[in-house]
Design a protein around this motif. Structure first.
Motif, PDB file in Angstrom:
ATOM      1  N   PHE A   1       0.824  -1.199   0.000  1.00 35.15           N
ATOM      2  CA  PHE A   1       0.000   0.000   0.000  1.00 35.15           C
ATOM      3  C   PHE A   1       0.865   1.259   0.000  1.00 35.15           C
ATOM      4  CE2 PHE A   1      -2.444  -3.323   2.023  1.00 35.15           C
ATOM      5  CZ  PHE A   1      -3.731  -3.147   1.549  1.00 35.15           C
ATOM      6  N   ASP A   2       0.416   2.248  -0.738  1.00 35.54           N
ATOM      7  CA  ASP A   2       0.954   3.594  -0.617  1.00 35.54           C
ATOM      8  C   ASP A   2       0.619   4.102   0.788  1.00 35.54           C
ATOM      9  OD1 ASP A   2       1.707   6.358  -1.347  1.00 35.54           O
ATOM     10  OD2 ASP A   2      -0.467   6.676  -1.403  1.00 35.54           O
ATOM     11  N   ALA A   3       1.325   5.143   1.229  1.00 41.39           N
ATOM     12  CA  ALA A   3       1.067   5.705   2.564  1.00 41.39           C
ATOM     13  C   ALA A   3       0.083   6.871   2.489  1.00 41.39           C
ATOM     14  CB  ALA A   3       2.378   6.130   3.222  1.00 41.39           C
ATOM     15  N   VAL A   4       0.589   8.083   2.284  1.00 39.68           N
ATOM     16  CA  VAL A   4      -0.257   9.279   2.367  1.00 39.68           C
ATOM     17  C   VAL A   4      -1.290   9.308   1.236  1.00 39.68           C
ATOM     18  CG1 VAL A   4      -0.277  11.802   2.407  1.00 39.68           C
ATOM     19  CG2 VAL A   4       1.596  10.551   3.495  1.00 39.68           C
ATOM     20  N   GLY A   5      -2.544   9.422   1.619  1.00 33.60           N
ATOM     21  CA  GLY A   5      -3.635   9.411   0.664  1.00 33.60           C
ATOM     22  C   GLY A   5      -4.269   8.051   0.502  1.00 33.60           C
ATOM     23  N   THR A   6      -3.592   7.026   1.028  1.00 30.72           N
ATOM     24  CA  THR A   6      -4.104   5.652   0.920  1.00 30.72           C
ATOM     25  C   THR A   6      -4.336   5.063   2.308  1.00 30.72           C
ATOM     26  OG1 THR A   6      -2.974   5.356  -1.200  1.00 30.72           O
ATOM     27  CG2 THR A   6      -3.677   3.359  -0.044  1.00 30.72           C
ATOM     28  N   LEU A   7      -3.254   4.883   3.059  1.00 36.57           N
ATOM     29  CA  LEU A   7      -3.384   4.364   4.424  1.00 36.57           C
ATOM     30  C   LEU A   7      -3.225   5.451   5.480  1.00 36.57           C
ATOM     31  CD1 LEU A   7      -1.584   0.888   4.525  1.00 36.57           C
ATOM     32  CD2 LEU A   7      -4.020   1.368   4.766  1.00 36.57           C
ATOM     33  N   LEU A   8      -2.635   6.558   5.122  1.00 34.78           N
ATOM     34  CA  LEU A   8      -2.456   7.660   6.060  1.00 34.78           C
ATOM     35  C   LEU A   8      -3.108   8.922   5.509  1.00 34.78           C
ATOM     36  CD1 LEU A   8       1.309   7.377   7.163  1.00 34.78           C
ATOM     37  CD2 LEU A   8      -0.696   6.953   8.587  1.00 34.78           C
ATOM     38  N   HIS A   9      -3.838   9.602   6.389  1.00 37.36           N
ATOM     39  CA  HIS A   9      -4.446  10.876   6.027  1.00 37.36           C
ATOM     40  C   HIS A   9      -4.127  11.885   7.129  1.00 37.36           C
ATOM     41  CE1 HIS A   9      -6.806   9.136   2.741  1.00 37.36           C
ATOM     42  NE2 HIS A   9      -6.955   8.088   3.541  1.00 37.36           N
TER      43      HIS A   9
ATOM     44  N   SER B   1      -4.226  10.055  10.582  1.00 34.51           N
ATOM     45  CA  SER B   1      -5.350   9.171  10.883  1.00 34.51           C
ATOM     46  C   SER B   1      -5.398   8.063   9.844  1.00 34.51           C
ATOM     47  CB  SER B   1      -6.670   9.948  10.890  1.00 34.51           C
ATOM     48  OG  SER B   1      -6.961  10.444   9.591  1.00 34.51           O
ATOM     49  N   LEU B   2      -6.073   6.981  10.194  1.00 35.26           N
ATOM     50  CA  LEU B   2      -6.218   5.836   9.302  1.00 35.26           C
ATOM     51  C   LEU B   2      -7.654   5.755   8.784  1.00 35.26           C
ATOM     52  CD1 LEU B   2      -4.390   3.057  11.363  1.00 35.26           C
ATOM     53  CD2 LEU B   2      -3.408   4.612   9.686  1.00 35.26           C
ATOM     54  N   PRO B   3      -7.842   5.235   7.592  1.00 32.97           N
ATOM     55  CA  PRO B   3      -9.212   4.981   7.123  1.00 32.97           C
ATOM     56  C   PRO B   3      -9.916   4.027   8.086  1.00 32.97           C
ATOM     57  CG  PRO B   3      -7.634   4.779   5.320  1.00 32.97           C
ATOM     58  CD  PRO B   3      -6.835   4.880   6.578  1.00 32.97           C
ATOM     59  N   VAL B   4     -11.212   4.159   8.218  1.00 29.31           N
ATOM     60  CA  VAL B   4     -11.943   3.362   9.193  1.00 29.31           C
ATOM     61  C   VAL B   4     -11.843   1.863   8.914  1.00 29.31           C
ATOM     62  CG1 VAL B   4     -13.556   5.197   9.780  1.00 29.31           C
ATOM     63  CG2 VAL B   4     -14.082   3.671   7.863  1.00 29.31           C
ATOM     64  N   ASP B   5     -11.634   1.495   7.660  1.00 34.59           N
ATOM     65  CA  ASP B   5     -11.583   0.071   7.314  1.00 34.59           C
ATOM     66  C   ASP B   5     -10.162  -0.476   7.206  1.00 34.59           C
ATOM     67  OD1 ASP B   5     -11.084   1.628   5.111  1.00 34.59           O
ATOM     68  OD2 ASP B   5     -12.446   0.586   3.744  1.00 34.59           O
TER      69      ASP B   5
END
Length: 239
Positions: A15-23, A111-115
């Motif tokens: 996974f990519d980080a910023v914009g994918t797993l990290l916001h 923050s992380l996506p809820v899922d």
């Protein structure tokens, strides 16, 4: 029928980080404005947003002309320049830069996506290799190590400034394959940036998914949220 993205041919998912797993926990423009104000500069959010966008684009062009080479020194200077150009009226822009740099090394800045937790645990539970691969700098390793929701990725975190190449350079994706321990064609790469993540991974021989929350992507291999990676037969909640 929902499309199955993780087929039997896939052995690893990165996974990519910023914009994918990290916001960012707070809007980036808001954070810049708050820190600038602390140092005596009052800029409206529209001006900050425009300047960040323009400065970032100039830095992207510099990296492209350099063949996507990077380093810790390059990343430090790149972000120092973006802050200096964004807050150019402020005589204390270096202090602002240092405060922003330090803020974004903290897990509480993200923050992380809820899922995210459910998706990572599902993939890991099925015996897949999972990892993160990002155009970040060494700060990312500390963030991943200190965020419980990303602990499964800590041992396989590919960071461009440490590799020496950034996405979409093929050399970056070669390192992803080495860390994954399998052939490029057995890796599914998931990211929100069409050029860096989707086309970059595919050019390196990987499978790829374009994470497009806005639903505007025209590619067939796209999702609008991370949970779409999980086959419908194993989902625990209605979508």
């Amino acid at each position: 029928m929902a499309k199955q993205h993780v087929t039997n041919a896939v052995r690893a998912v990165f996974f990519d980080a910023v914009g994918t797993l990290l916001h960012p926990a707070d809007p980036v423009v808001e954070t810049y404005r708050t820190i600038a104000h602390k140092h005596g500069l009052d800029l409206d959010e529209a001006t900050i947003r425009s300047r960040i966008r323009d400065s970032f684009a100039r830095q992207e062009m510099i990296d492209q002309e350099a063949g996507w080479r990077t380093s810790e020194e390059r990343e430090l200077e790149r972000w120092r320049t973006i802050v200096r150009e964004t807050l150019r009226e402020n005589a204390h822009s270096e202090s602002c830069f240092q405060e922003l740099w330090d803020w974004y090394r903290e897990p509480r800045a993200w923050s992380l996506p809820v899922d995210a937790d459910r998706v990572l645990n599902d993939l890991s539970g099925r015996g897949l290799v999972i990892g993160m691969a990002s155009n970040f700098d060494a700060r990312l390793a500390g963030i991943v190590e200190r965020m419980p929701g990303l602990s499964l990725l800590a041992d396989r975190c590919v960071i461009s400034s440490l590799v020496g190449w950034r996405k979409p350079a093929p050399e970056f994706f070669h390192e992803v394959a080495r860390v994954a321990g399998c052939a490029a064609g057995q890796i599914l790469f998931v990211g929100d940036d069409y050029r860096n993540d989707y086309t970059g991974a595919r050019a390196a021989g990987m499978r790829a998914l374009h994470l497009d929350a806005g639903g505007k992507s025209m590619v067939a291999e796209r999702i609008t949220r991370l949970s779409e990676i999980i086959p419908a037969t194993v989902r625990s909640d209605p979508l």
